[in-house]
Design a protein around this motif. Sequence first.
Motif, PDB file in Angstrom:
ATOM      1  N   ARG A  56       2.706  20.345 -11.790  1.00  0.00           N
ATOM      2  CA  ARG A  56       2.714  19.137 -12.592  1.00  0.00           C
ATOM      3  C   ARG A  56       3.424  19.487 -13.904  1.00  0.00           C
ATOM      4  O   ARG A  56       3.116  20.528 -14.485  1.00  0.00           O
ATOM      5  CB  ARG A  56       1.262  18.722 -12.882  1.00  0.00           C
ATOM      6  CG  ARG A  56       1.109  17.305 -13.347  1.00  0.00           C
ATOM      7  CD  ARG A  56      -0.294  17.072 -13.804  1.00  0.00           C
ATOM      8  NE  ARG A  56      -1.281  17.192 -12.723  1.00  0.00           N
ATOM      9  CZ  ARG A  56      -2.080  16.186 -12.345  1.00  0.00           C
ATOM     10  NH1 ARG A  56      -2.006  15.024 -12.959  1.00  0.00           N
ATOM     11  NH2 ARG A  56      -2.957  16.365 -11.399  1.00  0.00           N
ATOM     12  N   PRO A  57       4.359  18.643 -14.346  1.00  0.00           N
ATOM     13  CA  PRO A  57       5.179  19.032 -15.511  1.00  0.00           C
ATOM     14  C   PRO A  57       4.338  19.516 -16.697  1.00  0.00           C
ATOM     15  O   PRO A  57       3.323  18.899 -17.021  1.00  0.00           O
ATOM     16  CB  PRO A  57       5.960  17.761 -15.853  1.00  0.00           C
ATOM     17  CG  PRO A  57       5.527  16.706 -14.900  1.00  0.00           C
ATOM     18  CD  PRO A  57       4.764  17.346 -13.814  1.00  0.00           C
ATOM     19  N   PHE A  58       4.753  20.579 -17.302  1.00  0.00           N
ATOM     20  CA  PHE A  58       4.107  21.233 -18.437  1.00  0.00           C
ATOM     21  C   PHE A  58       2.779  21.898 -18.064  1.00  0.00           C
ATOM     22  O   PHE A  58       2.533  23.032 -18.452  1.00  0.00           O
ATOM     23  CB  PHE A  58       3.880  20.275 -19.620  1.00  0.00           C
ATOM     24  CG  PHE A  58       5.160  19.793 -20.234  1.00  0.00           C
ATOM     25  CD1 PHE A  58       5.996  20.681 -20.901  1.00  0.00           C
ATOM     26  CD2 PHE A  58       5.552  18.469 -20.121  1.00  0.00           C
ATOM     27  CE1 PHE A  58       7.202  20.256 -21.460  1.00  0.00           C
ATOM     28  CE2 PHE A  58       6.755  18.028 -20.677  1.00  0.00           C
ATOM     29  CZ  PHE A  58       7.576  18.922 -21.339  1.00  0.00           C
ATOM     30  N   LEU A  59       1.923  21.216 -17.300  1.00  0.00           N
ATOM     31  CA  LEU A  59       0.581  21.747 -17.054  1.00  0.00           C
ATOM     32  C   LEU A  59       0.574  22.912 -16.082  1.00  0.00           C
ATOM     33  O   LEU A  59      -0.202  23.851 -16.227  1.00  0.00           O
ATOM     34  CB  LEU A  59      -0.329  20.635 -16.527  1.00  0.00           C
ATOM     35  CG  LEU A  59      -0.578  19.526 -17.548  1.00  0.00           C
ATOM     36  CD1 LEU A  59      -1.298  18.368 -16.889  1.00  0.00           C
ATOM     37  CD2 LEU A  59      -1.398  20.068 -18.723  1.00  0.00           C
ATOM     38  N   ARG A  60       1.437  22.824 -15.079  1.00  0.00           N
ATOM     39  CA  ARG A  60       1.455  23.873 -14.064  1.00  0.00           C
ATOM     40  C   ARG A  60       2.828  23.826 -13.415  1.00  0.00           C
ATOM     41  O   ARG A  60       3.131  22.912 -12.652  1.00  0.00           O
ATOM     42  CB  ARG A  60       0.347  23.626 -13.032  1.00  0.00           C
ATOM     43  CG  ARG A  60       0.056  24.803 -12.117  1.00  0.00           C
ATOM     44  CD  ARG A  60      -1.143  24.515 -11.213  1.00  0.00           C
ATOM     45  NE  ARG A  60      -2.380  24.411 -11.965  1.00  0.00           N
ATOM     46  CZ  ARG A  60      -3.124  25.451 -12.350  1.00  0.00           C
ATOM     47  NH1 ARG A  60      -2.762  26.673 -12.023  1.00  0.00           N
ATOM     48  NH2 ARG A  60      -4.233  25.263 -13.037  1.00  0.00           N
ATOM     49  N   THR A  61       3.666  24.788 -13.762  1.00  0.00           N
ATOM     50  CA  THR A  61       5.015  24.814 -13.203  1.00  0.00           C
ATOM     51  C   THR A  61       5.318  26.233 -12.734  1.00  0.00           C
ATOM     52  O   THR A  61       4.719  27.195 -13.222  1.00  0.00           O
ATOM     53  CB  THR A  61       6.068  24.399 -14.251  1.00  0.00           C
ATOM     54  OG1 THR A  61       5.838  25.121 -15.473  1.00  0.00           O
ATOM     55  CG2 THR A  61       5.983  22.902 -14.541  1.00  0.00           C
ATOM     56  N   ALA A  62       6.220  26.352 -11.779  1.00  0.00           N
ATOM     57  CA  ALA A  62       6.539  27.665 -11.219  1.00  0.00           C
ATOM     58  C   ALA A  62       7.165  28.551 -12.294  1.00  0.00           C
ATOM     59  O   ALA A  62       6.784  29.704 -12.460  1.00  0.00           O
ATOM     60  CB  ALA A  62       7.477  27.510 -10.034  1.00  0.00           C
ATOM     61  N   GLU A  63       8.131  28.009 -13.025  1.00  0.00           N
ATOM     62  CA  GLU A  63       8.648  28.714 -14.198  1.00  0.00           C
ATOM     63  C   GLU A  63       8.076  28.026 -15.425  1.00  0.00           C
ATOM     64  O   GLU A  63       8.025  26.796 -15.471  1.00  0.00           O
ATOM     65  CB  GLU A  63      10.181  28.640 -14.260  1.00  0.00           C
ATOM     66  CG  GLU A  63      10.742  29.396 -15.477  1.00  0.00           C
ATOM     67  CD  GLU A  63      12.226  29.115 -15.744  1.00  0.00           C
ATOM     68  OE1 GLU A  63      12.766  28.148 -15.190  1.00  0.00           O
ATOM     69  OE2 GLU A  63      12.820  29.863 -16.535  1.00  0.00           O
ATOM     70  N   PHE A  64       7.628  28.799 -16.388  1.00  0.00           N
ATOM     71  CA  PHE A  64       7.267  28.180 -17.664  1.00  0.00           C
ATOM     72  C   PHE A  64       7.672  29.078 -18.817  1.00  0.00           C
ATOM     73  O   PHE A  64       7.990  30.256 -18.633  1.00  0.00           O
ATOM     74  CB  PHE A  64       5.780  27.785 -17.720  1.00  0.00           C
ATOM     75  CG  PHE A  64       4.786  28.888 -17.476  1.00  0.00           C
ATOM     76  CD1 PHE A  64       4.327  29.662 -18.524  1.00  0.00           C
ATOM     77  CD2 PHE A  64       4.298  29.137 -16.200  1.00  0.00           C
ATOM     78  CE1 PHE A  64       3.400  30.673 -18.310  1.00  0.00           C
ATOM     79  CE2 PHE A  64       3.366  30.159 -15.970  1.00  0.00           C
ATOM     80  CZ  PHE A  64       2.913  30.921 -17.026  1.00  0.00           C
ATOM     81  N   LEU A  65       7.730  28.484 -19.995  1.00  0.00           N
ATOM     82  CA  LEU A  65       8.051  29.230 -21.210  1.00  0.00           C
ATOM     83  C   LEU A  65       6.751  29.572 -21.910  1.00  0.00           C
ATOM     84  O   LEU A  65       5.823  28.766 -21.924  1.00  0.00           O
ATOM     85  CB  LEU A  65       8.940  28.394 -22.132  1.00  0.00           C
ATOM     86  CG  LEU A  65      10.231  27.869 -21.524  1.00  0.00           C
ATOM     87  CD1 LEU A  65      11.048  27.120 -22.582  1.00  0.00           C
ATOM     88  CD2 LEU A  65      11.049  29.006 -20.941  1.00  0.00           C
ATOM     89  N   TRP A  66       6.695  30.748 -22.485  1.00  0.00           N
ATOM     90  CA  TRP A  66       5.487  31.115 -23.203  1.00  0.00           C
ATOM     91  C   TRP A  66       5.786  32.214 -24.199  1.00  0.00           C
ATOM     92  O   TRP A  66       6.926  32.660 -24.324  1.00  0.00           O
ATOM     93  CB  TRP A  66       4.381  31.537 -22.229  1.00  0.00           C
ATOM     94  CG  TRP A  66       4.452  32.932 -21.668  1.00  0.00           C
ATOM     95  CD1 TRP A  66       5.535  33.782 -21.654  1.00  0.00           C
ATOM     96  CD2 TRP A  66       3.381  33.641 -21.051  1.00  0.00           C
ATOM     97  NE1 TRP A  66       5.198  34.955 -21.051  1.00  0.00           N
ATOM     98  CE2 TRP A  66       3.897  34.912 -20.675  1.00  0.00           C
ATOM     99  CE3 TRP A  66       2.057  33.337 -20.788  1.00  0.00           C
ATOM    100  CZ2 TRP A  66       3.097  35.867 -20.045  1.00  0.00           C
ATOM    101  CZ3 TRP A  66       1.273  34.299 -20.161  1.00  0.00           C
ATOM    102  CH2 TRP A  66       1.783  35.537 -19.796  1.00  0.00           C
ATOM    103  N   GLN A  67       4.758  32.619 -24.899  1.00  0.00           N
ATOM    104  CA  GLN A  67       4.820  33.866 -25.643  1.00  0.00           C
ATOM    105  C   GLN A  67       3.715  34.743 -25.103  1.00  0.00           C
ATOM    106  O   GLN A  67       2.660  34.249 -24.687  1.00  0.00           O
ATOM    107  CB  GLN A  67       4.691  33.657 -27.143  1.00  0.00           C
ATOM    108  CG  GLN A  67       3.449  32.994 -27.685  1.00  0.00           C
ATOM    109  CD  GLN A  67       2.159  33.755 -27.592  1.00  0.00           C
ATOM    110  OE1 GLN A  67       1.112  33.176 -27.336  1.00  0.00           O
ATOM    111  NE2 GLN A  67       2.222  35.081 -27.796  1.00  0.00           N
ATOM    112  N   GLU A  68       3.993  36.037 -25.093  1.00  0.00           N
ATOM    113  CA  GLU A  68       2.969  36.984 -24.662  1.00  0.00           C
ATOM    114  C   GLU A  68       2.918  38.114 -25.679  1.00  0.00           C
ATOM    115  O   GLU A  68       3.893  38.808 -25.918  1.00  0.00           O
ATOM    116  CB  GLU A  68       3.238  37.502 -23.245  1.00  0.00           C
ATOM    117  CG  GLU A  68       4.660  37.923 -22.949  1.00  0.00           C
ATOM    118  CD  GLU A  68       4.861  38.391 -21.494  1.00  0.00           C
ATOM    119  OE1 GLU A  68       3.938  39.003 -20.924  1.00  0.00           O
ATOM    120  OE2 GLU A  68       5.952  38.162 -20.956  1.00  0.00           O
ATOM    121  N   GLY A  69       1.767  38.256 -26.331  1.00  0.00           N
ATOM    122  CA  GLY A  69       1.564  39.358 -27.245  1.00  0.00           C
ATOM    123  C   GLY A  69       1.017  40.546 -26.481  1.00  0.00           C
ATOM    124  O   GLY A  69       0.183  40.372 -25.586  1.00  0.00           O
TER     125      GLY A  69
END
Lengths: 491, 491
Positions: B163-176
């Motif tokens: 579902r767009p934004f909520l659960r996508t195969a590719e997503f953008l994020w930050q990871e610390g």
Amino acid sequence: MAKEITPRSEDYSQWYLDIVQKARLADNSPVRGCMIIKPHGFAIWEHMRDALDIMFKETGHVNAYFPLFIPKSFLSKEAKHVDGFAQECAVVTHYRLKTIGDTPETRQVVVDPEAKLEEELIVRPTSETIIWNTYRDWIQSYRDLPILINQWANVVRWEMRTRPFLRTAEFLWQEGHTAHATADDAMEEARRMLDVYATFAEEFMAMPVIKGIKTENERFAGADETFCIEALMQDGKALQAGTSHFLGQNFAKAFDVTYLTKENQQEYVWATSWGVSTRLVGGLIMTHSDDDGLVLPPKLAPIQVVIVPIPKPSPALDEASNKIAAALRAKGIRVKVDNDDQNRPGFKFAEYEMIGVPVRLGLGMRDLDAGQVEVARRDTKTKESVPLENIDQYVADLLVEIQGALFERAKAYRDEHITKVDRWEDFEKVLEEKGGFVSAHWDGTTATEKEIKEKTKATIRCIPLDGVAEAGACILTGKPSTQRVLFARAY
Amino acid sequence: MAKEITPRSEDYSQWYLDIVQKARLADNSPVRGCMIIKPHGFAIWEHMRDALDIMFKETGHVNAYFPLFIPKSFLSKEAKHVDGFAQECAVVTHYRLKTIGDTPETRQVVVDPEAKLEEELIVRPTSETIIWNTYRDWIQSYRDLPILINQWANVVRWEMRTRPFLRTAEFLWQEGHTAHATADDAMEEARRMLDVYATFAEEFMAMPVIKGIKTENERFAGADETFCIEALMQDGKALQAGTSHFLGQNFAKAFDVTYLTKENQQEYVWATSWGVSTRLVGGLIMTHSDDDGLVLPPKLAPIQVVIVPIPKPSPALDEASNKIAAALRAKGIRVKVDNDDQNRPGFKFAEYEMIGVPVRLGLGMRDLDAGQVEVARRDTKTKESVPLENIDQYVADLLVEIQGALFERAKAYRDEHITKVDRWEDFEKVLEEKGGFVSAHWDGTTATEKEIKEKTKATIRCIPLDGVAEAGACILTGKPSTQRVLFARAY
């Protein structure tokens, strides 16, 4: 203190790798050809990105994000495009792993053969195809044009020989993809973005560039015309620093993207794409740095000024340092106060020279009592005592001066290394002994271009946009030519 | 004008998809589960990213970049980690395509079987493994600690239902990904970043969150403890908005990362990781928006104020509009003057409501002559006439007020939807009829947690950090419990 870096005169290629490592810009990774961009290297890229992003927005562009994966069939739709990229594509074929083996000893993680994709996905080497497939839905009429979109993204091209920043399997870049109603509009856009790149290279990177047109042989796969900015590195080799493509209607035709004109006609849309990448960091290193380490233009330096208490931190020196730092920060200058008490000033000086901090303030008690501070420039390695009064303005002006001086120095070197040549023996000699750009006549054929490359490793970097018409004879074949082009060995 | 959006009361799920489409936030892509983030959606993400990035840097973190690809063997080194991610990995198996067929008709692009990788590469679902493999080289002694690195990146998890934004195969994020000398330091970091996330959610997104601890069953694969912020959407379902993990020494042990202590001992390093993603955009939509479209908190709105000349642009209205815009911009407000003369005000009003512009100024000649302007709020849909004198300060104050009002409204809704329940029949009834968080006792076992999920679809969202010790009986089994936990159905 022992020299840590291989001198340029000894081994330029090793010098470059030493700088990348010792200035803590990047590391090799266990994944072939992929680098790890370390915090100091990434901070330089962030400053580049932020400056470019502002310039893109000022010229009317907005950012968006398209998928990492491209269906294999999409890549194939534009014939030249797929020929250009098929040889170096990372291909996703499966979407699941599974564990086999019942005991800890035999346990193994393998690709699940039942999770095979019906159609393979390509990790984007560039996004024209997925974007033009989308533009088909976004564009109906002339009212929808132009579309001026940029994307900051990672892309993958499976290169066999890699070198940090200059050529890596994965790299970071921006790719602009614009759609226009007319050929003129698209051509104007391609030229506008070339100008943006040239302005950025010269004003932020202090790296002089030549704007030009690529020959057919060097053109982007799928473009009708490729414009480029070409820079010259200190070893006399050229670097393609950015490209802007006039794509004609090639992708519109491949993906059937038409629009209704004001006159109620269906026409194919005109396109551009343009990009610069983390390769710019490599160009930055090789334009300015020296045998003591990285030299950075102030506009892109993560730390512009470092303040070092001498011989070591003390309450009085810390207080004075912090006061200077506050005054500099109020002028928007990025300052670090080094109050580490483990290392001695000499060690710190070498360290800040290595990572390319443009200005160093050394502050001792005698300086403080005398109302002055020692100011050292990274670019010239000169030092002078400067009154503490108005030190903020002095440093602000100095940063501007350094930015300009770096550009002038690089430009003088570049200008000295553009050699007009009219005889083949001179052509070979200049390339071999002096390097740089060789300005020579060429008969306009790909065959000649390839033969010259085979003989000398030099390629045509560009047909300069500011070149003047001049009748001449091809440097290799003697056939007639109307304009000089720039040859060089290149990264 | 016909309503364009499915009302929430009719079909909340379709309402969400309608907002995503009509507010031009994202499009589906031809790649299963991957979305295209359109310029308006991406601009919201950019504001989120910029605000978070400042907060990360203020807490001592620097950005870096690690490879997109992870060797399969790396992923396998931490047993729980690979179990958690193996089911949803995109796997690169080849690095080249080739063309077969001699004629245009038979021409086909296929994967080159000769270009098979010796070891498959996983497209990162998260980067703990490749980063901890690197930290082994970066960490020798306590002087190298802590390492406080963040990465902005794309990641891929092959989700079956998206579902767009909520659960996508590719997503953008930050990871610390941070490394510490002691368990206490790492725990403090994990909690600090949880606080950063909570502050960001509440102060920028105007989205109230509950800070808590995940149960073992909901913990990140490879963590000793997962902290989370949980928000409540308008349909009574919870959304995990961010997580911060105390990883113990799990990854240090898997990748053999030790350091020399001050006491000259070799010890394993302690770790955290923490991330938020484009999922936050989905949370933002579902926290504030209504049946007329997107509602955005001013701090994240790409356009904060739009000025619309009424009934259409004219030299006098344009001049006045530009003057107001200049005054607002001088206060740092993001303003658009809409001097398009194709569409009527009613159309424009609906459009700006749809895309969530917080404040609209309608300026007609009569207003101008009377020295006033009509100010409309997106959140309350109220309008009033306001003097043009000091309109810049009025609007600046109004934006602050709207930001606060959105938070208060969301908080009131959230607080009304935390229901204390002590009997199983009430538990089911509240979930079914009212939704929201159900605060109930739980016996602490995964078996009970799973049984409750099977019966009600509700999961334990978290054990709240501010919960008080309270003896009670598990809502399902009646076994003793010492604290209430929050259950909810969730995205």
